[in-house]
Write a protein that holds these residues in place. Structure first.
Motif, PDB file in Angstrom:
ATOM      1  N   GLU A 266     -14.569   6.736   6.066  1.00  0.00           N
ATOM      2  CA  GLU A 266     -14.133   7.865   5.234  1.00  0.00           C
ATOM      3  C   GLU A 266     -12.615   8.030   5.275  1.00  0.00           C
ATOM      4  OE1 GLU A 266     -16.304  11.309   6.553  1.00  0.00           O
ATOM      5  OE2 GLU A 266     -18.230  10.448   5.949  1.00  0.00           O
ATOM      6  N   ILE A 267     -12.031   7.876   6.458  1.00  0.00           N
ATOM      7  CA  ILE A 267     -10.575   8.005   6.615  1.00  0.00           C
ATOM      8  C   ILE A 267      -9.865   6.912   5.824  1.00  0.00           C
ATOM      9  CG2 ILE A 267      -8.647   7.906   8.256  1.00  0.00           C
ATOM     10  CD1 ILE A 267     -10.399  10.469   8.458  1.00  0.00           C
ATOM     11  N   ILE A 268     -10.351   5.673   5.953  1.00  0.00           N
ATOM     12  CA  ILE A 268      -9.718   4.565   5.233  1.00  0.00           C
ATOM     13  C   ILE A 268      -9.855   4.745   3.730  1.00  0.00           C
ATOM     14  CG2 ILE A 268      -9.815   2.072   4.806  1.00  0.00           C
ATOM     15  CD1 ILE A 268     -10.590   1.777   7.799  1.00  0.00           C
ATOM     16  N   ILE A 269     -11.019   5.195   3.276  1.00  0.00           N
ATOM     17  CA  ILE A 269     -11.213   5.451   1.843  1.00  0.00           C
ATOM     18  C   ILE A 269     -10.206   6.493   1.359  1.00  0.00           C
ATOM     19  CG2 ILE A 269     -12.785   6.508   0.160  1.00  0.00           C
ATOM     20  CD1 ILE A 269     -15.088   5.039   1.662  1.00  0.00           C
ATOM     21  N   ASP A 270     -10.058   7.580   2.125  1.00  0.00           N
ATOM     22  CA  ASP A 270      -9.085   8.621   1.744  1.00  0.00           C
ATOM     23  C   ASP A 270      -7.666   8.068   1.695  1.00  0.00           C
ATOM     24  OD1 ASP A 270     -11.007  10.563   1.456  1.00  0.00           O
ATOM     25  OD2 ASP A 270     -10.602  11.534   3.385  1.00  0.00           O
ATOM     26  N   GLN A 271      -7.311   7.236   2.683  1.00  0.00           N
ATOM     27  CA  GLN A 271      -5.955   6.683   2.736  1.00  0.00           C
ATOM     28  C   GLN A 271      -5.688   5.720   1.593  1.00  0.00           C
ATOM     29  OE1 GLN A 271      -5.840   4.944   6.661  1.00  0.00           O
ATOM     30  NE2 GLN A 271      -4.675   6.666   7.478  1.00  0.00           N
ATOM     31  N   ILE A 272      -6.658   4.895   1.258  1.00  0.00           N
ATOM     32  CA  ILE A 272      -6.442   3.842   0.272  1.00  0.00           C
ATOM     33  C   ILE A 272      -6.736   4.309  -1.151  1.00  0.00           C
ATOM     34  CG2 ILE A 272      -7.145   1.507  -0.451  1.00  0.00           C
ATOM     35  CD1 ILE A 272      -5.428   1.681   2.163  1.00  0.00           C
ATOM     36  N   LYS A 273      -7.832   5.014  -1.338  1.00  0.00           N
ATOM     37  CA  LYS A 273      -8.209   5.428  -2.688  1.00  0.00           C
ATOM     38  C   LYS A 273      -7.635   6.788  -3.082  1.00  0.00           C
ATOM     39  CE  LYS A 273     -12.308   2.737  -3.488  1.00  0.00           C
ATOM     40  NZ  LYS A 273     -13.689   2.783  -3.976  1.00  0.00           N
ATOM     41  N   GLY A 274      -7.185   7.544  -2.100  1.00  0.00           N
ATOM     42  CA  GLY A 274      -6.655   8.875  -2.383  1.00  0.00           C
ATOM     43  C   GLY A 274      -5.149   8.896  -2.533  1.00  0.00           C
ATOM     44  N   THR A 275      -4.575   7.779  -2.932  1.00  0.00           N
ATOM     45  CA  THR A 275      -3.121   7.699  -3.043  1.00  0.00           C
ATOM     46  C   THR A 275      -2.635   8.453  -4.271  1.00  0.00           C
ATOM     47  OG1 THR A 275      -3.328   5.596  -4.202  1.00  0.00           O
ATOM     48  CG2 THR A 275      -2.931   5.492  -1.840  1.00  0.00           C
ATOM     49  N   VAL A 276      -1.492   9.095  -4.117  1.00  0.00           N
ATOM     50  CA  VAL A 276      -0.871   9.844  -5.207  1.00  0.00           C
ATOM     51  C   VAL A 276       0.588   9.420  -5.263  1.00  0.00           C
ATOM     52  CG1 VAL A 276      -0.253  12.128  -6.057  1.00  0.00           C
ATOM     53  CG2 VAL A 276      -2.409  11.814  -4.826  1.00  0.00           C
ATOM     54  N   GLY A 277       1.001   8.925  -6.398  1.00  0.00           N
ATOM     55  CA  GLY A 277       2.407   8.554  -6.572  1.00  0.00           C
ATOM     56  C   GLY A 277       2.698   7.140  -6.124  1.00  0.00           C
ATOM     57  N   ASN A 278       3.849   6.670  -6.533  1.00  0.00           N
ATOM     58  CA  ASN A 278       4.247   5.288  -6.273  1.00  0.00           C
ATOM     59  C   ASN A 278       4.431   4.975  -4.794  1.00  0.00           C
ATOM     60  OD1 ASN A 278       4.196   4.598  -8.950  1.00  0.00           O
ATOM     61  ND2 ASN A 278       6.364   5.050  -9.287  1.00  0.00           N
ATOM     62  N   ALA A 279       5.008   5.900  -4.040  1.00  0.00           N
ATOM     63  CA  ALA A 279       5.279   5.639  -2.622  1.00  0.00           C
ATOM     64  C   ALA A 279       3.973   5.424  -1.851  1.00  0.00           C
ATOM     65  CB  ALA A 279       6.076   6.777  -2.009  1.00  0.00           C
ATOM     66  N   GLU A 280       2.992   6.284  -2.080  1.00  0.00           N
ATOM     67  CA  GLU A 280       1.711   6.143  -1.387  1.00  0.00           C
ATOM     68  C   GLU A 280       0.967   4.900  -1.861  1.00  0.00           C
ATOM     69  OE1 GLU A 280      -0.743   9.624  -1.433  1.00  0.00           O
ATOM     70  OE2 GLU A 280       0.760  10.845  -0.412  1.00  0.00           O
ATOM     71  N   GLU A 281       1.037   4.627  -3.167  1.00  0.00           N
ATOM     72  CA  GLU A 281       0.372   3.438  -3.713  1.00  0.00           C
ATOM     73  C   GLU A 281       0.979   2.177  -3.109  1.00  0.00           C
ATOM     74  OE1 GLU A 281      -2.725   2.225  -5.191  1.00  0.00           O
ATOM     75  OE2 GLU A 281      -2.264   4.097  -6.227  1.00  0.00           O
ATOM     76  N   LYS A 282       2.321   2.157  -2.982  1.00  0.00           N
ATOM     77  CA  LYS A 282       3.007   1.011  -2.393  1.00  0.00           C
ATOM     78  C   LYS A 282       2.604   0.837  -0.930  1.00  0.00           C
ATOM     79  CE  LYS A 282       7.542  -0.967  -1.530  1.00  0.00           C
ATOM     80  NZ  LYS A 282       8.972  -0.794  -1.535  1.00  0.00           N
ATOM     81  N   GLU A 283       2.544   1.930  -0.188  1.00  0.00           N
ATOM     82  CA  GLU A 283       2.160   1.884   1.225  1.00  0.00           C
ATOM     83  C   GLU A 283       0.727   1.346   1.378  1.00  0.00           C
ATOM     84  OE1 GLU A 283       1.479   4.989   4.922  1.00  0.00           O
ATOM     85  OE2 GLU A 283       2.825   5.584   3.294  1.00  0.00           O
ATOM     86  N   ALA A 284      -0.189   1.824   0.529  1.00  0.00           N
ATOM     87  CA  ALA A 284      -1.576   1.346   0.571  1.00  0.00           C
ATOM     88  C   ALA A 284      -1.630  -0.143   0.244  1.00  0.00           C
ATOM     89  CB  ALA A 284      -2.447   2.143  -0.402  1.00  0.00           C
ATOM     90  N   TRP A 285      -0.853  -0.568  -0.767  1.00  0.00           N
ATOM     91  CA  TRP A 285      -0.847  -1.972  -1.155  1.00  0.00           C
ATOM     92  C   TRP A 285      -0.324  -2.860  -0.028  1.00  0.00           C
ATOM     93  CZ3 TRP A 285      -3.385  -4.953  -4.083  1.00  0.00           C
ATOM     94  CH2 TRP A 285      -2.930  -6.232  -4.376  1.00  0.00           C
ATOM     95  N   GLU A 286       0.731  -2.416   0.662  1.00  0.00           N
ATOM     96  CA  GLU A 286       1.277  -3.180   1.783  1.00  0.00           C
ATOM     97  C   GLU A 286       0.241  -3.304   2.899  1.00  0.00           C
ATOM     98  OE1 GLU A 286       4.077  -4.897   1.782  1.00  0.00           O
ATOM     99  OE2 GLU A 286       4.471  -4.181  -0.254  1.00  0.00           O
ATOM    100  N   GLU A 287      -0.495  -2.243   3.144  1.00  0.00           N
ATOM    101  CA  GLU A 287      -1.540  -2.268   4.170  1.00  0.00           C
ATOM    102  C   GLU A 287      -2.652  -3.244   3.791  1.00  0.00           C
ATOM    103  OE1 GLU A 287      -4.670   0.875   6.120  1.00  0.00           O
ATOM    104  OE2 GLU A 287      -2.686   1.644   5.584  1.00  0.00           O
ATOM    105  N   ILE A 288      -3.049  -3.241   2.528  1.00  0.00           N
ATOM    106  CA  ILE A 288      -4.087  -4.152   2.034  1.00  0.00           C
ATOM    107  C   ILE A 288      -3.615  -5.601   2.176  1.00  0.00           C
ATOM    108  CG2 ILE A 288      -5.308  -4.918  -0.051  1.00  0.00           C
ATOM    109  CD1 ILE A 288      -5.276  -1.902  -0.918  1.00  0.00           C
ATOM    110  N   LYS A 289      -2.381  -5.863   1.734  1.00  0.00           N
ATOM    111  CA  LYS A 289      -1.835  -7.229   1.825  1.00  0.00           C
ATOM    112  C   LYS A 289      -1.777  -7.702   3.277  1.00  0.00           C
ATOM    113  CE  LYS A 289       2.078  -7.850  -0.224  1.00  0.00           C
ATOM    114  NZ  LYS A 289       3.337  -7.825  -0.977  1.00  0.00           N
ATOM    115  N   ALA A 290      -1.299  -6.845   4.155  1.00  0.00           N
ATOM    116  CA  ALA A 290      -1.189  -7.207   5.571  1.00  0.00           C
ATOM    117  C   ALA A 290      -2.568  -7.517   6.156  1.00  0.00           C
ATOM    118  CB  ALA A 290      -0.511  -6.084   6.352  1.00  0.00           C
ATOM    119  N   HIS A 291      -3.543  -6.707   5.802  1.00  0.00           N
ATOM    120  CA  HIS A 291      -4.899  -6.921   6.317  1.00  0.00           C
ATOM    121  C   HIS A 291      -5.446  -8.280   5.882  1.00  0.00           C
ATOM    122  CE1 HIS A 291      -9.043  -6.274   7.472  1.00  0.00           C
ATOM    123  NE2 HIS A 291      -9.397  -6.638   6.248  1.00  0.00           N
ATOM    124  N   PHE A 292      -5.344  -8.571   4.598  1.00  0.00           N
ATOM    125  CA  PHE A 292      -5.913  -9.812   4.108  1.00  0.00           C
ATOM    126  C   PHE A 292      -5.104 -11.032   4.539  1.00  0.00           C
ATOM    127  CE2 PHE A 292      -8.185  -6.993   1.088  1.00  0.00           C
ATOM    128  CZ  PHE A 292      -9.459  -7.352   1.483  1.00  0.00           C
TER     129      PHE A 292
END
Length: 106
Positions: A73-99
């Motif tokens: 639930e926490i990860i879903i909120d962090q990744i899918k609950g992004t608002v604005g470019n800064a949060e979207e960029k942060e989520a994308w960097e986290e996704i890229k790093a994970h994969f």
């Protein structure tokens, strides 16, 4: 004569015991009156100690399945609950790093 209760090492949490020992008198007073208190009645350190005890208690009370569900639930909120470019960029960097870590481990 009361039998001494054996301590279950699986649920023993030394951090919460240290926190309780640090403010043992205030702790019991606070816990007795917790229904009447608000966070504004406590000092910053008292509130912090109670938060730490609450976190430890919540985590220790959860099963592995509950922990996994909670983390999801926490990860879903962090990744899918992004608002604005800064949060979207942060989520994308986290996704890229994970994969990328996942690919280097294979």
């Amino acid at each position: 004569m009361k039998k001494k209760k054996k301590m279950n090492m699986k649920t023993f949490n030394p951090i919460s015991k240290v926190l309780e020992a640090k403010c043992v008198n205030k702790y019991f007073l606070i816990m007795d009156k917790i229904e009447e208190l608000t966070y504004k009645d406590l000092s910053e350190s008292e509130l912090d100690s109670i938060k730490d005890m609450y976190i430890s208690s919540r985590v220790n009370a959860m099963t592995e399945n509950e922990l996994r569900k909670f983390v999801k639930e926490i990860i879903i909120d962090q990744i899918k609950g992004t608002v604005g470019n800064a949060e979207e960029k942060e989520a994308w960097e986290e996704i890229k790093a994970h994969f990328s870590e996942d690919l280097t481990q294979k």
